[in-house]
Each structure stands twice: as C-alpha cells, then as structure tokens.
Enzyme design. Sequence first.
Site, PDB file in Angstrom:
ATOM      1  N   GLU A 170       0.830  -1.213   0.000  1.00 41.30           N
ATOM      2  CA  GLU A 170       0.000   0.000   0.000  1.00 41.30           C
ATOM      3  C   GLU A 170       0.862   1.259   0.000  1.00 41.30           C
ATOM      4  OE1 GLU A 170      -4.202   0.588   1.273  1.00 41.30           O
ATOM      5  OE2 GLU A 170      -3.593  -0.829   2.833  1.00 41.30           O
ATOM      6  N   TYR A 226       0.321  -7.867  -2.244  1.00 37.61           N
ATOM      7  CA  TYR A 226      -0.790  -7.188  -1.578  1.00 37.61           C
ATOM      8  C   TYR A 226      -2.069  -7.722  -2.196  1.00 37.61           C
ATOM      9  CZ  TYR A 226      -3.983  -3.461  -0.147  1.00 37.61           C
ATOM     10  OH  TYR A 226      -5.058  -2.768   0.366  1.00 37.61           O
ATOM     11  N   ASP A 276       0.651  -8.559   2.775  1.00 32.83           N
ATOM     12  CA  ASP A 276      -0.711  -8.424   3.266  1.00 32.83           C
ATOM     13  C   ASP A 276      -1.618  -9.284   2.389  1.00 32.83           C
ATOM     14  OD1 ASP A 276      -3.239  -7.697   4.040  1.00 32.83           O
ATOM     15  OD2 ASP A 276      -2.974  -5.542   3.720  1.00 32.83           O
ATOM     16  N   ASN A 318      -4.718 -10.122   3.228  1.00 27.60           N
ATOM     17  CA  ASN A 318      -6.128  -9.817   3.461  1.00 27.60           C
ATOM     18  C   ASN A 318      -6.938 -11.088   3.714  1.00 27.60           C
ATOM     19  OD1 ASN A 318      -6.750  -6.992   3.590  1.00 27.60           O
ATOM     20  ND2 ASN A 318      -6.094  -6.823   1.459  1.00 27.60           N
ATOM     21  N   ASP A 337      -2.326   1.410  10.052  1.00 25.82           N
ATOM     22  CA  ASP A 337      -3.213   0.534  10.817  1.00 25.82           C
ATOM     23  C   ASP A 337      -2.660  -0.893  10.889  1.00 25.82           C
ATOM     24  OD1 ASP A 337      -3.658   0.308   8.109  1.00 25.82           O
ATOM     25  OD2 ASP A 337      -5.809   0.694   8.203  1.00 25.82           O
TER      26      ASP A 337
END
Length: 271
Positions: free
Chosen positions: A34, A106, A147, A149, A247
């Site tokens: 990101e 990602y 990441d 997700n 975050d």
Amino acid sequence: MKIATYNVNGINGRLPVLLRWLDETQPDIVCLQELKAPQEKFPLQAIEEAGYHAIWHGQKSWNGVAVLSRDPEMKEVQRGLAGDEEDLQSRYLEVFVHDLLICCLYLPNGNPAPGPKFDYKLRWFERLQRHAQMLIDKKIPALLIGDFNVMPTEMDVYKPERWVDDALFRTETRAAFHQLISQGWTDAIRTLYPDKVIYTFWDYFRNAYGRDAGLRIDHFLLSPPVKDRLKTAAVDKHVRGWEKTSDHAPVWIELKKQHHENECWYSTLPI
C-alpha cells in the site's frame, strides 16, 4: 537474516514512521505494501539515506508494493501475476536477493462480498496459486510475503462471529488460503506460535488497538527449501501505537544462515 513486511498505508504520509522503524530494527530485507504513490513519487532518496536499496511497483492513490534490501545485488524478477492482461493493479513484485526469491504481495481486500470486488479477489488468489505451485515444483527457495487480506482461522480474528460475511474471512477466502498452504508452504508465524493469539492489524475505529481487537492478515509463507531455516518471528506491535502510524504493524522473521548455497535454481528465472 531478518526479513520484514509492513503495510505502510501510504509511504509518503507515513515516511517518518517507516524511517524510525527501519532505524530502530535494522531488517535486512523489507516488503512494503500500500505505497499509494505513483512510480515517480517513491521516496527513493530517503530510503537510500536510511541504508536501503529499493525496487518498487507504484500506482497512483492505491495499492503499490516495494522490496527494500541492504544488499545492492538485489535483482527484479517480475512484477504482476500472469493470467489477466487487463489487471493493471500494482500488487505483486518478485526479486532475487541473498539466494532467495522474495515475493512481495498485496492481495485484494474483496469487500463488499459477494460482488465484483470479491470475484476479483478470488481470481487473483487463483493466479497466485498457479504461480506458487510453479515455485514449489521447481523447488525454489521462495517466500510469499505481505498483506494477504485473509484471516486463516478463528484464532486470527477478534470476535470471529462478526466477520463471517466479510471478504477477509468468508469460507471461500479461507479455503483459497489453505489450498495455497497445502501446496507445501509453511505459515511462519503459526508454525512457531501454534496456540498464540497474534494480530498484525488494528482498525483506526472504536479504539481497536487499545482493546487489542485485531486481525492477523500479514503473513510469511516459506517454501520447503526455506522452512528449516526459520529461527524466530514477531510483530512489532508497539509501532501501531506511534503518532500518525499505519493501521498495520510490521511483522518479521529471522532465518538461519544458509551453509550451502544452491546456485542452480535461479538460472531458470528471467533476470
């Protein structure tokens, strides 16, 4: 060798946090996700002044992945995954460094689910599975890092009953992750800490970090030639509490030194 992953949630806006963490922890290799910056806006000078070389795949406003390394001999192998010529999102970058294939990814979020974004997530997962199977078949010392997700199990999510319809925790998503693992990949964090609740992400809302209401969605998957080198792993949770921070928290592993380097496998790579 210390290898880390960190979803920075905007590399330019979070640059002071990233540089502070790099200075504090001194990892050898870092996968970033990101970036949220076009190719020409990557803060290369600041990264180099921090002691790192960088290869990055940017995109305006969204996505973006990068690999940082202290070793200047890092070489790009590929960016993007085969299987969808219309997919222009910057989500995958593969580099060769320290006799390892570092695959920084990602994976799409997929919400709202069901819907087009969830369909894209599952298609992207299928493309990753095909590529990952090739790496397994060729016995390449590779790491899938980033990441994903995905919360693989109920242990990886605070109050899992609230997430059953979310794209990160739906049955199809977890099945895709476990199918990937079944190829022969080792989930580094869960292998070292099979019974420990560990999170890598805490939402900005509802004091999630203060309540430790988190998710484990940042993962290290190790191919068979790498898994026996796994020494330790941890989450730099305190970084999530810094001012103007992401975050996500940085996650890292340490690998034992390779005593007998295998120099034959990478002759098949397009570098």
